[in-house]
Design an enzyme around this catalytic site. Structure first.
Site, PDB file in Angstrom:
ATOM      1  N   LYS A 174      49.922  67.608  64.499  1.00  0.00           N
ATOM      2  CA  LYS A 174      50.009  67.352  63.065  1.00  0.00           C
ATOM      3  C   LYS A 174      50.866  68.445  62.454  1.00  0.00           C
ATOM      4  CE  LYS A 174      46.390  68.318  60.263  1.00  0.00           C
ATOM      5  NZ  LYS A 174      46.991  69.352  59.404  1.00  0.00           N
ATOM      6  N   GLU A 207      45.613  65.228  51.874  1.00  0.00           N
ATOM      7  CA  GLU A 207      44.661  66.271  51.471  1.00  0.00           C
ATOM      8  C   GLU A 207      44.787  66.578  49.982  1.00  0.00           C
ATOM      9  OE1 GLU A 207      44.776  69.896  53.786  1.00  0.00           O
ATOM     10  OE2 GLU A 207      43.255  70.846  52.521  1.00  0.00           O
TER      11      GLU A 207
END
Ligand code: KIV
Length: 287
Positions: free
Chosen positions: A121, A190
């Site tokens: 990621k 996020e």
């Protein structure tokens, strides 16, 4: 399947994650940083274990993730990988491991795969496209990370919810499209408003994994220590604690310390017995 104990479930693969996503099943991801946390996460049947660069603040005492190096990430990834989890294993590219050229990024990400990760990621939108293309060319599955990207703590001026301004929200929606087109297999969202995360999820085919991004993502991720309440103090708004880890563990350790001080630990249950035949020799021996 993945609610079965780790020993009885097959290894989660990328096609399996996509199949679950297309079948409408929410994906569950949690961080783990060492063999102990990985074994608990895997036994709980999570779909994805992320060796996150949050290891920096959660385990290593840093204020943010910026000081986390490739050496640190490799050390923690290796510990997790040695447990051979059934969960899909993903590793976070730390700050500066993909910012100074695609070759270095490929070498670092490839090193993660060689250590047992199945994907990596990395944080950032359109400006990461050259790196993402190079990684995918090198057979490295990539999850993008948009919104509140902790490695951008300085330009963001702190850990603040992102996408609340029209231009930021629109850029995020466009970035999501670009990352999908580049071949990212998923997007971590996020710290963004729930409606914005819902719009991203609706407009991309790949799964979105939310943290502080509301309930409409394709899956959710939390930091291991947050879910289990292992950190003292209060948690961020987006965390729900499912255990009082800090209080319970502190209480248990304090009880043990009291037993040691009071002579109650160890007793015969925790002690080894001398063979009968050795007793005379032991009692006769003098220095
Ligand atoms: O490192 C990390 O813990 C993360 C979270 C957003 C899950 O990237």
């Amino acid at each position: 399947m993945s609610h079965l104990p780790a020993e009885t479930r097959p290894r989660v693969t990328l096609p399996q994650l996509h199949a679950w996503h297309h079948a409408g099943r929410k994906l569950v991801m949690v961080t783990a940083y060492d063999a102990a946390t990985a074994r608990i996460a895997d036994a709980a049947g999570v779909d994805v274990i992320l060796v996150g660069d949050s290891v920096g603040n959660v385990c290593l005492g840093f204020e943010n993730t910026l000081p986390v190096s490739m050496a640190m990430m490799n050390h923690h990834l290796e510990a997790v990988a040695r447990t051979h989890p059934a969960a899909f294993l993903m590793a976070d590219m730390p700050y500066l491991s993909y910012h100074s050229g695609v070759e270095e990024a490929v070498r670092n990400a490839g090193g993660f795969l060689q250590r047992g990760a199945q994907a990596i990621k990395l944080e950032g939108g359109a400006k990461r496209l050259p790196v993402i293309h190079a990684l995918i060319d090198a057979e490295v599955p990539v999850m993008g990370h948009l919104g509140l990207t902790p490695q951008s703590v300085n330009p963001m001026g702190g850990f603040k919810v992102q996408g609340k301004q029209k231009s930021d929200a629109l850029r995020l929606l466009e970035d999501a499209q670009k990352l999908q087109e580049a071949g990212c297999f998923g997007l971590l969202l996020e710290g963004i408003p729930a409606d914005l995360a819902a719009k991203v999820t609706e407009t991309v085919e790949i799964p979105t994994i939310g943290i502080g991004a509301g309930p409409h993502c394709s899956g959710q991720v939390l930091v291991f220590h947050d879910v289990l309440g292992l950190l003292p103090g209060t948690s961020a708004k987006f965390v729900r604690r499912y255990a009082k880890g800090f209080e319970d563990l502190r209480g248990a350790l304090a009880e043990w310390a009291e037993d040691v001080r009071g002579g109650g630990f160890p007793d015969e249950r925790e002690s080894y017995t001398l063979p009968e035949a050795l007793r005379p020799a032991l009692s006769q021996w003098r220095p």
